[in-house]
Design a protein around this motif. Structure first.
Motif, PDB file in Angstrom:
ATOM      1  N   ASP A 128       0.898   0.055   5.844  1.00 37.41           N
ATOM      2  CA  ASP A 128       0.595  -0.589   7.109  1.00 37.41           C
ATOM      3  C   ASP A 128      -0.635  -1.482   6.928  1.00 37.41           C
ATOM      4  O   ASP A 128      -1.659  -1.037   6.390  1.00 37.41           O
ATOM      5  N   SER A 129      -0.546  -2.709   7.382  1.00 41.04           N
ATOM      6  CA  SER A 129      -1.670  -3.637   7.235  1.00 41.04           C
ATOM      7  C   SER A 129      -2.890  -3.228   8.054  1.00 41.04           C
ATOM      8  O   SER A 129      -3.978  -3.765   7.848  1.00 41.04           O
ATOM      9  N   GLU A 130      -2.722  -2.297   8.980  1.00 44.06           N
ATOM     10  CA  GLU A 130      -3.869  -1.768   9.718  1.00 44.06           C
ATOM     11  C   GLU A 130      -4.662  -0.762   8.885  1.00 44.06           C
ATOM     12  O   GLU A 130      -5.761  -0.372   9.269  1.00 44.06           O
ATOM     13  N   ASP A 131      -4.108  -0.349   7.772  1.00 42.53           N
ATOM     14  CA  ASP A 131      -4.762   0.634   6.895  1.00 42.53           C
ATOM     15  C   ASP A 131      -4.390   0.298   5.454  1.00 42.53           C
ATOM     16  O   ASP A 131      -3.599   0.989   4.820  1.00 42.53           O
ATOM     17  N   ILE A 132      -4.945  -0.789   4.928  1.00 39.96           N
ATOM     18  CA  ILE A 132      -4.571  -1.303   3.611  1.00 39.96           C
ATOM     19  C   ILE A 132      -5.035  -0.331   2.529  1.00 39.96           C
ATOM     20  O   ILE A 132      -6.221  -0.004   2.455  1.00 39.96           O
ATOM     21  N   PRO A 133      -4.119   0.162   1.688  1.00 45.51           N
ATOM     22  CA  PRO A 133      -4.450   1.227   0.725  1.00 45.51           C
ATOM     23  C   PRO A 133      -5.101   0.733  -0.569  1.00 45.51           C
ATOM     24  O   PRO A 133      -4.646   1.036  -1.674  1.00 45.51           O
ATOM     25  N   PHE A 134      -6.176  -0.050  -0.415  1.00 43.50           N
ATOM     26  CA  PHE A 134      -6.939  -0.533  -1.560  1.00 43.50           C
ATOM     27  C   PHE A 134      -8.424  -0.437  -1.241  1.00 43.50           C
ATOM     28  O   PHE A 134      -8.831  -0.433  -0.073  1.00 43.50           O
ATOM     29  N   ALA A 135      -9.232  -0.395  -2.303  1.00 43.80           N
ATOM     30  CA  ALA A 135     -10.681  -0.251  -2.144  1.00 43.80           C
ATOM     31  C   ALA A 135     -11.319  -1.546  -1.647  1.00 43.80           C
ATOM     32  O   ALA A 135     -10.706  -2.625  -1.687  1.00 43.80           O
ATOM     33  N   GLU A 136     -12.544  -1.443  -1.192  1.00 48.30           N
ATOM     34  CA  GLU A 136     -13.302  -2.614  -0.765  1.00 48.30           C
ATOM     35  C   GLU A 136     -13.457  -3.623  -1.910  1.00 48.30           C
ATOM     36  O   GLU A 136     -13.530  -3.248  -3.072  1.00 48.30           O
ATOM     37  N   ASN A 137     -13.485  -4.890  -1.538  1.00 46.09           N
ATOM     38  CA  ASN A 137     -13.775  -5.972  -2.491  1.00 46.09           C
ATOM     39  C   ASN A 137     -12.844  -5.964  -3.707  1.00 46.09           C
ATOM     40  O   ASN A 137     -13.285  -6.132  -4.842  1.00 46.09           O
ATOM     41  N   THR A 138     -11.559  -5.785  -3.454  1.00 43.19           N
ATOM     42  CA  THR A 138     -10.578  -5.714  -4.541  1.00 43.19           C
ATOM     43  C   THR A 138      -9.964  -7.067  -4.866  1.00 43.19           C
ATOM     44  O   THR A 138      -9.732  -7.386  -6.028  1.00 43.19           O
ATOM     45  N   PHE A 139      -9.694  -7.886  -3.841  1.00 40.93           N
ATOM     46  CA  PHE A 139      -8.888  -9.088  -4.033  1.00 40.93           C
ATOM     47  C   PHE A 139      -9.677 -10.375  -3.789  1.00 40.93           C
ATOM     48  O   PHE A 139     -10.575 -10.426  -2.956  1.00 40.93           O
ATOM     49  N   GLN A 140      -9.288 -11.415  -4.533  1.00 36.86           N
ATOM     50  CA  GLN A 140      -9.850 -12.748  -4.333  1.00 36.86           C
ATOM     51  C   GLN A 140      -9.029 -13.570  -3.357  1.00 36.86           C
ATOM     52  O   GLN A 140      -9.549 -14.470  -2.703  1.00 36.86           O
ATOM     53  N   VAL A 141      -7.736 -13.280  -3.285  1.00 40.18           N
ATOM     54  CA  VAL A 141      -6.832 -14.010  -2.388  1.00 40.18           C
ATOM     55  C   VAL A 141      -5.894 -13.013  -1.714  1.00 40.18           C
ATOM     56  O   VAL A 141      -5.353 -12.115  -2.371  1.00 40.18           O
ATOM     57  N   ILE A 142      -5.707 -13.182  -0.418  1.00 42.80           N
ATOM     58  CA  ILE A 142      -4.677 -12.441   0.313  1.00 42.80           C
ATOM     59  C   ILE A 142      -3.776 -13.456   0.998  1.00 42.80           C
ATOM     60  O   ILE A 142      -4.262 -14.406   1.632  1.00 42.80           O
ATOM     61  N   THR A 143      -2.475 -13.282   0.838  1.00 42.98           N
ATOM     62  CA  THR A 143      -1.506 -14.125   1.522  1.00 42.98           C
ATOM     63  C   THR A 143      -0.787 -13.287   2.577  1.00 42.98           C
ATOM     64  O   THR A 143      -0.627 -12.074   2.426  1.00 42.98           O
ATOM     65  N   CYS A 144      -0.350 -13.955   3.635  1.00 38.44           N
ATOM     66  CA  CYS A 144       0.323 -13.252   4.736  1.00 38.44           C
ATOM     67  C   CYS A 144       1.236 -14.255   5.425  1.00 38.44           C
ATOM     68  O   CYS A 144       0.779 -15.086   6.215  1.00 38.44           O
ATOM     69  N   LEU A 145       2.518 -14.200   5.118  1.00 36.02           N
ATOM     70  CA  LEU A 145       3.466 -15.201   5.609  1.00 36.02           C
ATOM     71  C   LEU A 145       4.435 -14.599   6.618  1.00 36.02           C
ATOM     72  O   LEU A 145       5.118 -13.603   6.321  1.00 36.02           O
ATOM     73  N   ASN A 146       4.468 -15.191   7.795  1.00 34.47           N
ATOM     74  CA  ASN A 146       5.388 -14.775   8.864  1.00 34.47           C
ATOM     75  C   ASN A 146       5.264 -13.296   9.216  1.00 34.47           C
ATOM     76  O   ASN A 146       6.253 -12.654   9.584  1.00 34.47           O
ATOM     77  N   SER A 147       4.074 -12.762   9.097  1.00 35.65           N
ATOM     78  CA  SER A 147       3.840 -11.352   9.427  1.00 35.65           C
ATOM     79  C   SER A 147       2.839 -11.155  10.554  1.00 35.65           C
ATOM     80  O   SER A 147       2.905 -10.152  11.263  1.00 35.65           O
ATOM     81  N   PHE A 148       1.920 -12.092  10.717  1.00 31.34           N
ATOM     82  CA  PHE A 148       0.818 -11.885  11.659  1.00 31.34           C
ATOM     83  C   PHE A 148       1.323 -11.647  13.084  1.00 31.34           C
ATOM     84  O   PHE A 148       0.732 -10.868  13.834  1.00 31.34           O
ATOM     85  N   HIS A 149       2.432 -12.299  13.460  1.00 30.80           N
ATOM     86  CA  HIS A 149       2.951 -12.133  14.823  1.00 30.80           C
ATOM     87  C   HIS A 149       3.624 -10.772  15.030  1.00 30.80           C
ATOM     88  O   HIS A 149       4.024 -10.439  16.148  1.00 30.80           O
ATOM     89  N   HIS A 150       3.712  -9.968  13.957  1.00 33.47           N
ATOM     90  CA  HIS A 150       4.230  -8.591  14.077  1.00 33.47           C
ATOM     91  C   HIS A 150       3.120  -7.564  14.295  1.00 33.47           C
ATOM     92  O   HIS A 150       3.410  -6.395  14.550  1.00 33.47           O
ATOM     93  N   TYR A 151       1.865  -7.989  14.189  1.00 32.83           N
ATOM     94  CA  TYR A 151       0.760  -7.027  14.219  1.00 32.83           C
ATOM     95  C   TYR A 151       0.359  -6.698  15.656  1.00 32.83           C
ATOM     96  O   TYR A 151      -0.095  -7.564  16.405  1.00 32.83           O
TER      97      TYR A 151
END
Length: 212
Positions: free
Chosen positions: A101-124
């Motif tokens: 679930d994007s409300e509880d992303i299962p990764f540690a802090e400061n893990t990624f340089q880029v996050i992509t999110c396509l056609n999903s934001f309107h589902h949140y």
């Protein structure tokens, strides 16, 4: 049309995308060319795709990362709320795919340089909570690239009145200004945007660097 909302948006999204995993659904691929061009593969090599579906975008990213023969390793991951989508994505892939679930992303802090999110934001259902999680797992000055529906105010208002009575998990269609305002409130700086189709737009934001 299903007027029973007792299951809630998340369960409706899971059920909808579990069904869609067996079909060719959606137009996220229309975003790919722009999204892929906004990543610097020499330096931005830790990438997460939220709502990754069957993983098509990440597999194209993987090809580009592999094309640069440099010593630095890369980490690419995909997260999707649909178990069926993730099962499809895992086929013949070394990419890390997780059900979540994007409300509880299962990764540690400061893990990624880029996050992509396509056609999903309107589902949140709780977009502010999702953005807090994105902010948490992004490195300082990391990028978030979002692809979303973009339609005029009349049709947006009409569709948003109907969405609560549908069963595909859509919560709300946002205007460009609404997206920029929500992201700004959660610590992201707007960089640029681009129409990639009359009804689709891609946005680039950066995580604001925290003062020490």
């Amino acid at each position: 049309m299903n007027f029973n909302k007792t299951k809630g948006y998340k369960e409706n999204s899971i059920n909808f995308f579990n069904r869609m995993a067996e079909k060719n659904h959606g137009d996220s691929y229309k975003h790919y060319k722009t999204v892929l061009s906004w990543i610097d593969y020499k330096t931005e090599r830790d990438i997460l795709d939220l709502g990754c579906g069957k993983g098509e975008l990440l597999k194209q990213i993987e090809v580009r990362l592999n094309s640069y023969k440099i010593d630095k390793k890369f980490k690419i991951s995909g997260l999707d709320i649909s178990p069926n989508m993730i099962e499809k994505a895992k086929n013949n892939s070394e990419i890390e795919f997780k059900v979540g679930d994007s409300e509880d992303i299962p990764f540690a802090e400061n893990t990624f340089q880029v996050i992509t999110c396509l056609n999903s934001f309107h589902h949140y259902e709780n977009p502010e909570k999702v953005l807090k999680e994105i902010h948490r797992v992004l490195k300082n000055e990391g990028k978030i690239i979002i692809g979303e529906i973009n339609i005029n105010d009349f049709f947006k208002k009409l569709i948003n009145r109907i969405l609560p009575y549908t069963s595909n998990g859509d919560v709300r269609i946002y205007s460009s200004n609404e997206i920029k305002e929500i992201f700004s409130q959660e610590g992201f700086v707007f960089i640029k945007e681009k129409f990639i189709f009359p009804s689709l737009k891609v946005y680039l934001f950066k995580k604001q660097k925290r003062s020490s």
